[in-house]
Design an enzyme around this catalytic site. Structure first.
Site, PDB file in Angstrom:
ATOM      1  N   GLU A 150     -25.633  48.438   2.192  1.00  0.00           N
ATOM      2  CA  GLU A 150     -26.466  47.095   2.697  1.00  0.00           C
ATOM      3  C   GLU A 150     -27.585  47.654   2.944  1.00  0.00           C
ATOM      4  O   GLU A 150     -28.803  46.787   2.626  1.00  0.00           O
ATOM      5  CB  GLU A 150     -25.695  46.662   4.288  1.00  0.00           C
ATOM      6  CG  GLU A 150     -24.285  46.320   4.164  1.00  0.00           C
ATOM      7  CD  GLU A 150     -24.231  44.880   3.139  1.00  0.00           C
ATOM      8  OE1 GLU A 150     -25.341  44.377   3.232  1.00  0.00           O
ATOM      9  OE2 GLU A 150     -23.370  44.973   2.580  1.00  0.00           O
ATOM     10  N   GLU A 209     -26.106  44.264  -6.507  1.00  0.00           N
ATOM     11  CA  GLU A 209     -24.940  44.847  -5.734  1.00  0.00           C
ATOM     12  C   GLU A 209     -24.694  46.462  -6.635  1.00  0.00           C
ATOM     13  O   GLU A 209     -24.359  47.244  -5.912  1.00  0.00           O
ATOM     14  CB  GLU A 209     -23.535  44.241  -6.042  1.00  0.00           C
ATOM     15  CG  GLU A 209     -23.546  42.651  -5.241  1.00  0.00           C
ATOM     16  CD  GLU A 209     -23.667  43.015  -3.701  1.00  0.00           C
ATOM     17  OE1 GLU A 209     -23.062  44.087  -3.312  1.00  0.00           O
ATOM     18  OE2 GLU A 209     -24.535  42.541  -3.212  1.00  0.00           O
TER      19      GLU A 209
END
Length: 298
Positions: A154, A233
């Site tokens: 994250e 991602e």
């Protein structure tokens, strides 16, 4: 929410003249920023309970991770997402040097959940080990090391600017769409084809142009957005691997897929145009490849 946005927008379109698209874009930008500022601090707490994470091994590990990459962590919360679903997640929010991290309680297993640090009498208890079984059932959630690995991913989004880059791109798109709307709305035949020959209300113009005329463009931009998000991602995964969290990131992803009851396989072409997050098998393969490159370079 739609009424709050549409009503001033219609007024700006009528009032703004030939340059209404600048005022309309400015209004939507200010409205979006206001929601960003207000939602997490004032609206979200109305529906979920955000509890500051107390002093614990987990808090220390997360703070050490933040310090290692100069992430300006100011607050750390656990949200009671389990009252709504078993979905696990973690995210950060905030502007500039006022960043907060939120962990879903479903992300944490009993070996690291600081909210389980007190017994029924309010006394401190020892955290169980990873081998501890919970009433004979398979334990859910991630261990402390796995939670840190998830946050490593994250925070990779923060490090590479994955939040503000799409935001800037979207602002250019919104400005361009309002400008195009200004050109199309002058074509009276356009609304006449939809049955509005004499009166052509601004609201109907917005619906017809944005919902129907822009539909092919929106479809293309959706595919582009998904492609960019998927690249982000993979990049965030590589960032976590660079922090030495690759092994635990793999095990945490497997646990998240299992706990969230996600299907691990998907058609490659279908997922490219539909899934904002790559299927886990693709991510695991990319993580292992990155770990192999890292070990060779060392």
């Amino acid at each position: 929410m739609t009424t709050i946005l549409i009503t001033p927008l219609i007024w700006l379109i009528k009032w703004g003249g030939d340059y209404f698209f600048i005022y309309a874009w400015a209004f939507t930008f200010i409205f979006t920023m206001a929601i960003f500022f207000v939602y997490m601090d004032f609206i979200a707490p109305l529906f979920d309970k955000y509890t500051p994470v107390p002093e614990s091994p987990l808090r220390t590990a997360i703070e050490n991770l933040a310090k290692s990459i100069n992430f300006p962590l100011t607050k750390l919360y656990v949200v009671d997402g389990s009252k709504r679903s078993a979905h696990s997640n973690a995210f950060f929010y905030g502007f500039y040097k006022n960043k907060r991290i939120v962990l879903f309680d479903t992300l944490l297993d009993d070996t690291c959940n600081p909210m389980l640090g007190l017994d029924e009498d309010g006394n401190k208890r020892e955290f169980p080990t990873e081998e501890t079984e919970v009433e004979g059932k398979k334990a859910k959630g991630c261990s402390q090391e796995e939670v840190v690995a998830v946050l490593g991913h994250e925070l990779g989004h923060w490090y590479h600017g994955h939040v503000w880059k799409p935001m800037i791109l979207n602002q250019f798109l919104i400005l361009g769409m309002f400008y195009s709307f200004g050109l199309l709305v002058k074509n009276q035949k356009l609304l006449a084809d939809f049955g509005f020959e004499e009166e052509q209300p601004t609201l109907i113009s917005l619906l017809v142009i944005f919902q129907f005329i822009f539909s092919p463009f929106n479809r293309v931009m959706s595919a582009v957005s998904i492609y960019i998000t998927r690249c982000f991602e993979f990049q965030a995964d590589r960032f976590a691997v660079g922090l030495g969290l690759g092994e635990k990131l793999q095990t945490s992803l497997v646990k998240l897929v299992t706990d969230n009851l996600s299907f691990p396989m998907a058609d490659r072409l279908y997922s490219m145009f539909t899934f904002s997050h790559p299927p886990i098998l693709e991510r695991l393969a990319a993580i292992r490849e990155e770990m192999s490159k890292k070990s060779k370079s060392e």
